[in-house]
Write a protein that holds these residues in place. Structure first.
Motif, PDB file in Angstrom:
ATOM      1  N   UNK A   1       0.835  -1.210   0.000  1.00 28.71           N
ATOM      2  CA  UNK A   1       0.000   0.000   0.000  1.00 28.71           C
ATOM      3  C   UNK A   1       0.860   1.247   0.000  1.00 28.71           C
ATOM      4  N   UNK A   2       1.885   1.273   0.832  1.00 32.55           N
ATOM      5  CA  UNK A   2       2.745   2.441   0.919  1.00 32.55           C
ATOM      6  C   UNK A   2       3.489   2.663  -0.396  1.00 32.55           C
ATOM      7  N   UNK A   3       3.965   1.595  -1.024  1.00 33.12           N
ATOM      8  CA  UNK A   3       4.658   1.717  -2.311  1.00 33.12           C
ATOM      9  C   UNK A   3       3.726   2.266  -3.383  1.00 33.12           C
ATOM     10  N   UNK A   4       2.481   1.815  -3.362  1.00 31.99           N
ATOM     11  CA  UNK A   4       1.504   2.286  -4.340  1.00 31.99           C
ATOM     12  C   UNK A   4       1.215   3.769  -4.152  1.00 31.99           C
ATOM     13  N   UNK A   5       1.026   4.190  -2.913  1.00 31.43           N
ATOM     14  CA  UNK A   5       0.776   5.599  -2.630  1.00 31.43           C
ATOM     15  C   UNK A   5       1.978   6.450  -3.011  1.00 31.43           C
ATOM     16  N   UNK A   6       3.165   6.008  -2.675  1.00 31.44           N
ATOM     17  CA  UNK A   6       4.378   6.769  -2.994  1.00 31.44           C
ATOM     18  C   UNK A   6       4.572   6.897  -4.501  1.00 31.44           C
ATOM     19  N   UNK A   7       4.262   5.835  -5.243  1.00 29.07           N
ATOM     20  CA  UNK A   7       4.370   5.904  -6.700  1.00 29.07           C
ATOM     21  C   UNK A   7       3.383   6.912  -7.271  1.00 29.07           C
ATOM     22  N   UNK A   8       2.170   6.926  -6.715  1.00 28.98           N
ATOM     23  CA  UNK A   8       1.168   7.883  -7.175  1.00 28.98           C
ATOM     24  C   UNK A   8       1.540   9.313  -6.863  1.00 28.98           C
ATOM     25  N   UNK A   9       2.047   9.551  -5.662  1.00 24.92           N
ATOM     26  CA  UNK A   9       2.482  10.896  -5.300  1.00 24.92           C
ATOM     27  C   UNK A   9       3.632  11.355  -6.192  1.00 24.92           C
ATOM     28  N   UNK A  10       4.540  10.443  -6.495  1.00 23.97           N
ATOM     29  CA  UNK A  10       5.707  10.802  -7.297  1.00 23.97           C
ATOM     30  C   UNK A  10       5.308  11.197  -8.717  1.00 23.97           C
ATOM     31  N   UNK A  11       4.378  10.470  -9.304  1.00 19.75           N
ATOM     32  CA  UNK A  11       4.026  10.791 -10.688  1.00 19.75           C
ATOM     33  C   UNK A  11       3.330  12.148 -10.774  1.00 19.75           C
ATOM     34  N   UNK A  12       2.499  12.474  -9.789  1.00 22.09           N
ATOM     35  CA  UNK A  12       1.865  13.798  -9.788  1.00 22.09           C
ATOM     36  C   UNK A  12       2.908  14.897  -9.605  1.00 22.09           C
TER      37      UNK A  12
ATOM     38  N   UNK B   1       5.740  27.347 -15.681  1.00 24.52           N
ATOM     39  CA  UNK B   1       6.081  27.334 -14.253  1.00 24.52           C
ATOM     40  C   UNK B   1       5.030  28.066 -13.427  1.00 24.52           C
ATOM     41  N   UNK B   2       4.535  29.181 -13.950  1.00 24.92           N
ATOM     42  CA  UNK B   2       3.492  29.920 -13.233  1.00 24.92           C
ATOM     43  C   UNK B   2       2.218  29.085 -13.123  1.00 24.92           C
ATOM     44  N   UNK B   3       1.851  28.415 -14.205  1.00 24.08           N
ATOM     45  CA  UNK B   3       0.674  27.555 -14.173  1.00 24.08           C
ATOM     46  C   UNK B   3       0.885  26.364 -13.241  1.00 24.08           C
ATOM     47  N   UNK B   4       2.099  25.805 -13.259  1.00 27.95           N
ATOM     48  CA  UNK B   4       2.420  24.714 -12.334  1.00 27.95           C
ATOM     49  C   UNK B   4       2.251  25.149 -10.883  1.00 27.95           C
ATOM     50  N   UNK B   5       2.589  26.420 -10.622  1.00 29.51           N
ATOM     51  CA  UNK B   5       2.477  26.933  -9.257  1.00 29.51           C
ATOM     52  C   UNK B   5       1.024  26.906  -8.793  1.00 29.51           C
ATOM     53  N   UNK B   6       0.124  27.282  -9.689  1.00 31.70           N
ATOM     54  CA  UNK B   6      -1.298  27.250  -9.351  1.00 31.70           C
ATOM     55  C   UNK B   6      -1.720  25.816  -9.036  1.00 31.70           C
ATOM     56  N   UNK B   7      -1.321  24.875  -9.891  1.00 28.35           N
ATOM     57  CA  UNK B   7      -1.671  23.476  -9.657  1.00 28.35           C
ATOM     58  C   UNK B   7      -1.066  22.960  -8.359  1.00 28.35           C
ATOM     59  N   UNK B   8       0.153  23.370  -8.048  1.00 30.77           N
ATOM     60  CA  UNK B   8       0.808  22.934  -6.821  1.00 30.77           C
ATOM     61  C   UNK B   8       0.088  23.468  -5.584  1.00 30.77           C
ATOM     62  N   UNK B   9      -0.413  24.699  -5.658  1.00 27.41           N
ATOM     63  CA  UNK B   9      -1.192  25.243  -4.551  1.00 27.41           C
ATOM     64  C   UNK B   9      -2.458  24.421  -4.320  1.00 27.41           C
ATOM     65  N   UNK B  10      -3.133  24.061  -5.412  1.00 28.18           N
ATOM     66  CA  UNK B  10      -4.328  23.222  -5.288  1.00 28.18           C
ATOM     67  C   UNK B  10      -3.951  21.833  -4.778  1.00 28.18           C
ATOM     68  N   UNK B  11      -2.824  21.312  -5.244  1.00 28.24           N
ATOM     69  CA  UNK B  11      -2.379  19.993  -4.807  1.00 28.24           C
ATOM     70  C   UNK B  11      -2.116  19.970  -3.311  1.00 28.24           C
ATOM     71  N   UNK B  12      -1.540  21.052  -2.789  1.00 28.89           N
ATOM     72  CA  UNK B  12      -1.264  21.128  -1.357  1.00 28.89           C
ATOM     73  C   UNK B  12      -2.547  21.086  -0.540  1.00 28.89           C
ATOM     74  N   UNK B  13      -3.640  21.503  -1.132  1.00 31.66           N
ATOM     75  CA  UNK B  13      -4.915  21.513  -0.427  1.00 31.66           C
ATOM     76  C   UNK B  13      -5.584  20.137  -0.367  1.00 31.66           C
ATOM     77  N   UNK B  14      -5.315  19.291  -1.379  1.00 24.95           N
ATOM     78  CA  UNK B  14      -6.157  18.090  -1.501  1.00 24.95           C
ATOM     79  C   UNK B  14      -5.420  16.783  -1.701  1.00 24.95           C
ATOM     80  N   UNK B  15      -4.228  16.779  -2.289  1.00 22.49           N
ATOM     81  CA  UNK B  15      -3.637  15.522  -2.750  1.00 22.49           C
ATOM     82  C   UNK B  15      -3.292  14.582  -1.598  1.00 22.49           C
ATOM     83  N   UNK B  16      -2.620  15.071  -0.570  1.00 21.96           N
ATOM     84  CA  UNK B  16      -2.225  14.178   0.518  1.00 21.96           C
ATOM     85  C   UNK B  16      -3.440  13.583   1.220  1.00 21.96           C
ATOM     86  N   UNK B  17      -4.467  14.398   1.447  1.00 19.19           N
ATOM     87  CA  UNK B  17      -5.691  13.893   2.067  1.00 19.19           C
ATOM     88  C   UNK B  17      -6.350  12.847   1.174  1.00 19.19           C
ATOM     89  N   UNK B  18      -6.414  13.120  -0.123  1.00 20.54           N
ATOM     90  CA  UNK B  18      -7.056  12.186  -1.039  1.00 20.54           C
ATOM     91  C   UNK B  18      -6.327  10.848  -1.052  1.00 20.54           C
TER      92      UNK B  18
END
Length: 265
Positions: free
Chosen positions: A83-94, A217-234
């Motif tokens: 499970x941990x390997x699967x989650x880490x792989x998913x986080x890495x690809x994003x 890079x500017x657009x990536x920053x917007x996505x990263x801000x949204x990712x910080x809000x939801x990705x780890x919880x998801x």
């Protein structure tokens, strides 16, 4: 070309364009841990390649990607390390997509399902055949849409539309996906997808790289801000459902072609 890769191929398409292709059509180009790690590592390597100004991400066979792998889900259900390997792989690809300075053009010639849809929607341009479809079907097999769906779908179609499709797993045909904003360019035939994706990539690659990559890079920053809000919880919530009985029931029902009987545990 990196001959050590088993799930994808990487090569130059000329004019500053790199082409990545998923090469397991017999497996419908599903994303097991190996495929996720190889794609993430490839993107991480390309990020520092000044000769690459745009990337085309395509696929072989009838499906762009059928998404997750049932054997992997079963292993993750049974074993905490898996499970941990699967989650880490998913986080890495994003993360690899969010850190990439070069624009990526997805060439979606067939169905993009689950993580396959997430990968396509992490790209900057999505070219799709009219016969293709996109769906995030996590809930249909008893999983939280945690491997990026809660990030990329609201960005593409808005929160209400995202809720409608993430909470049902209902698919969108390419024409509807185009109207809603999940697809940027649509063509009639699967064979027309890759040529248009290459054309767009070459057009971008011919532009000033500082301007293009600064914008990216500017657009990536917007996505990263949204990712910080939801990705780890998801991912945390998805990891919990990987241990559920409902996951095993969802997989069994899919394989047997019947309706699942979910019980909430």
């Amino acid at each position: 070309m990196d001959t050590s890769l088993e799930t994808l191929s990487v090569g130059s398409a000329g004019d500053g364009v790199c082409e990545i292709s998923l090469i397991r059509p017999n497996l419908l180009n599903r994303f097991d841990n190996q495929a996720q790690i190889e794609l993430a590592a490839t993107l991480e390597g390309l990020a520092n390649n000044v000769d690459v100004r745009a990337i085309v991400l395509g696929s072989t066979g009838k499906a762009f990607s059928a998404g997750g792998d049932f054997a992997l889900m079963q292993a993750a259900h049974d074993d905490a390390d898996s499970r941990r390997e699967t989650v880490e792989a998913g986080l890495r690809i994003l993360k690899s997509f969010r850190a990439l300075p070069q624009p990526v053009i997805a060439a979606v010639q067939g169905p993009a399902i689950g993580l396959g849809a997430t990968v396509a929607l992490m790209c900057d341009v999505v070219v799709a055949a009219r016969t293709a479809k996109l769906a995030d079907t996590h809930v249909q097999v008893g999983l939280v849409a945690g491997d990026g769906g809660c990030l990329v779908w609201p960005q593409a179609v808005g929160m209400l539309r995202a809720r409608r499709h993430l909470l049902t797993g209902d698919a969108l045909d390419a024409a509807t996906a185009y109207q809603l904003g999940l697809v940027t360019d649509i063509v009639d035939e699967p064979d027309d997808v890759l040529p248009l994706a290459r054309q767009i990539a070459r057009r971008i690659a011919a532009l000033a790289p500082l301007a293009v990559q600064g914008t990216k890079r500017a657009l990536n920053h917007v996505t990263s801000l949204r990712a910080a809000e939801v990705v780890e919880l998801a991912f945390e919530l998805e990891e919990k459902t990987l241990t559920s009985d409902d996951l095993l029931e969802g997989i069994a029902a899919f394989k047997e072609g019947r309706a699942a009987n979910f019980v909430g545990r």
